[in-house]
Scaffold this motif. Structure first.
Motif, PDB file in Angstrom:
ATOM      1  N   ASP A  54       9.328  -7.874 -10.077  1.00 49.59           N
ATOM      2  CA  ASP A  54       9.628  -8.061  -8.647  1.00 49.59           C
ATOM      3  C   ASP A  54      10.903  -8.883  -8.434  1.00 49.59           C
ATOM      4  OD1 ASP A  54       7.364  -6.678  -7.930  1.00 49.59           O
ATOM      5  OD2 ASP A  54       6.148  -8.461  -7.535  1.00 49.59           O
TER       6      ASP A  54
ATOM      7  N   ASP B  45      -1.981  -1.086  -9.725  1.00 49.18           N
ATOM      8  CA  ASP B  45      -1.240  -2.369  -9.673  1.00 49.18           C
ATOM      9  C   ASP B  45       0.059  -2.230 -10.463  1.00 49.18           C
ATOM     10  OD1 ASP B  45      -3.303  -3.635  -8.363  1.00 49.18           O
ATOM     11  OD2 ASP B  45      -3.790  -5.033  -9.973  1.00 49.18           O
TER      12      ASP B  45
ATOM     13  N   ASP C 121       9.975  -7.768   0.268  1.00 44.63           N
ATOM     14  CA  ASP C 121      11.325  -7.799   0.833  1.00 44.63           C
ATOM     15  C   ASP C 121      11.274  -7.600   2.344  1.00 44.63           C
ATOM     16  OD1 ASP C 121      10.484  -5.173   0.888  1.00 44.63           O
ATOM     17  OD2 ASP C 121      12.409  -4.331   0.290  1.00 44.63           O
TER      18      ASP C 121
ATOM     19  N   LEU D 167       0.832  -1.221   0.000  1.00 49.94           N
ATOM     20  CA  LEU D 167       0.000   0.000   0.000  1.00 49.94           C
ATOM     21  C   LEU D 167       0.857   1.257   0.000  1.00 49.94           C
ATOM     22  CD1 LEU D 167      -3.107  -0.262   2.403  1.00 49.94           C
ATOM     23  CD2 LEU D 167      -3.053  -0.305  -0.098  1.00 49.94           C
TER      24      LEU D 167
ATOM     25  N   ALA E  34       2.462   0.809  -9.193  1.00 44.19           N
ATOM     26  CA  ALA E  34       3.223   0.513  -7.968  1.00 44.19           C
ATOM     27  C   ALA E  34       4.382  -0.425  -8.301  1.00 44.19           C
ATOM     28  CB  ALA E  34       2.311  -0.123  -6.923  1.00 44.19           C
TER      29      ALA E  34
ATOM     30  N   ARG F 212       1.935   1.684  -3.503  1.00 41.04           N
ATOM     31  CA  ARG F 212       0.751   2.067  -4.272  1.00 41.04           C
ATOM     32  C   ARG F 212       0.423   3.545  -4.042  1.00 41.04           C
ATOM     33  NH1 ARG F 212      -2.815  -2.109  -6.036  1.00 41.04           N
ATOM     34  NH2 ARG F 212      -1.761  -4.109  -5.819  1.00 41.04           N
TER      35      ARG F 212
HETATM   36  O1   DC Z   1       1.452  -6.406  -2.675  1.00 41.30           O
HETATM   37  P1   DC Z   1       0.926  -5.379  -3.654  1.00 41.30           P
HETATM   38  O2   DC Z   1       0.389  -5.956  -4.928  1.00 41.30           O
HETATM   39  O3   DC Z   1      -0.048  -4.439  -3.019  1.00 41.30           O
HETATM   40  O4   DC Z   1       2.211  -4.494  -4.047  1.00 41.30           O
HETATM   41  C1   DC Z   1       2.147  -3.503  -5.036  1.00 41.30           C
HETATM   42  C2   DC Z   1       3.480  -3.410  -5.756  1.00 41.30           C
HETATM   43  O5   DC Z   1       4.464  -2.867  -4.877  1.00 41.30           O
HETATM   44  C3   DC Z   1       4.032  -4.733  -6.256  1.00 41.30           C
HETATM   45  O6   DC Z   1       3.915  -4.820  -7.655  1.00 41.30           O
HETATM   46  C4   DC Z   1       5.489  -4.736  -5.909  1.00 41.30           C
HETATM   47  C5   DC Z   1       5.676  -3.570  -4.997  1.00 41.30           C
HETATM   48  N1   DC Z   1       6.142  -3.940  -3.661  1.00 41.30           N
HETATM   49  C6   DC Z   1       7.491  -4.034  -3.473  1.00 41.30           C
HETATM   50  O7   DC Z   1       8.248  -3.882  -4.415  1.00 41.30           O
HETATM   51  N2   DC Z   1       7.983  -4.296  -2.232  1.00 41.30           N
HETATM   52  C7   DC Z   1       7.147  -4.489  -1.213  1.00 41.30           C
HETATM   53  N3   DC Z   1       7.661  -4.733  -0.002  1.00 41.30           N
HETATM   54  C8   DC Z   1       5.753  -4.427  -1.405  1.00 41.30           C
HETATM   55  C9   DC Z   1       5.275  -4.157  -2.659  1.00 41.30           C
END
Ligand code: DC
Length: 229
Positions: A187, A99, A134, A33, A102, A36
């Motif tokens: 990712d 989506d 992570d 979030l 982010a 996002r």
């Molecule tokens: O879990 P989510 O779909 O809400 O996460 C949105 C985006 O944020 C996802 O495509 C990858 C990124 N994200 C990230 O790189 N590191 C995180 N700890 C959480 C999310």
């Protein structure tokens, strides 16, 4: 206590983390979030285009995440909301465009450092269930217990497709698989803090399980580890 739950898109980690936090009376810090919210703010308050999100200006990132404007709060249900300039922007953060946005902004080094720092501040002196990509590998390498929740690619694609259909956006299964593949690739292949299974994480494949079964499995593991009273 800090419990981390990492995992790929549509693995069910956020829903599991919400239920786990409610069950244990802990706060649920949903790091997705945060990414996002930043993507939403850059797109909507600074007129960034989608591809600009790979290289946002450091001063814009600092501006939008400044605690004077950017506030993370935990409600009575221990769920997290994000207020920006006193407006609750949480309802806008699950749009399909966000989506992708982010996922793009989260590849940037400055963004990752700032959001990592922010998570560490938010978790201070709190019991937290943190879900992310992570969380156990990078943000809290010394977390009390780490989980990695996953499911097969087709199952995650169907889950994502169904979540979108609930919002009235229809994708074919092929499109859903493409979307999941693209986000997994971003990712897993980004240079900084890519999605990976932390060395000491408990891996849960919930391809054949409901969220409730996943939650029970996690509670069982926590009991075995002596992490629950
Ligand atoms: O879990 P989510 O779909 O809400 O996460 C949105 C985006 O944020 C996802 O495509 C990858 C990124 N994200 C990230 O790189 N590191 C995180 N700890 C959480 C999310």
């Amino acid at each position: 206590m800090i419990i981390t739950i990492d995992g790929p898109t549509a693995s069910g980690k956020s829903t599991t983390a919400t239920l786990l936090a409610q069950k244990l009376g802990m706060n649920h810090l949903n790091s997705g979030l945060l990414y996002r919210a930043l993507a939403y703010l850059l797109l909507n308050k600074k007129q960034y285009g989608l591809t600009d999100l790979y290289e946002p200006l450091a001063r814009d990132v600092s501006f939008f995440l400044d605690p004077e404007r950017f506030l993370v709060s935990f409600g009575k249900d221990n769920k997290m909301s994000i207020l920006y300039a006193q407006e609750d922007i949480t309802p806008f953060l699950k749009d399909e465009i966000i989506d992708s946005a982010a996922s793009m902004v989260s590849t940037n080094a400055v963004v990752r450092q700032k959001i990592t720092d922010l998570q560490r501040v938010l978790a201070q002196e709190k019991d937290i269930v943190l879900d992310g990509r992570d969380a156990g590998s990078n943000v809290f390498p010394h977390a009390d217990v780490k989980f990695y929740v996953t499911a097969s690619e087709p199952i995650r694609a169907v889950r994502w497709q169904q979540a979108m259909a609930k919002k009235g956006i229809n994708f074919s299964l092929l499109e859903a698989i493409e979307n999941i593949k693209e986000r997994d690739s971003r990712d897993q292949n980004r240079k900084i803090a890519p999605l990976q299974i932390p060395d000491d994480a408990i891996v849960i494949d919930n391809s054949d399980d409901s969220i409730e079964q996943t939650l029970l499995e996690i509670l069982e593991c926590l009991k075995k580890k002596g992490a629950l009273n």
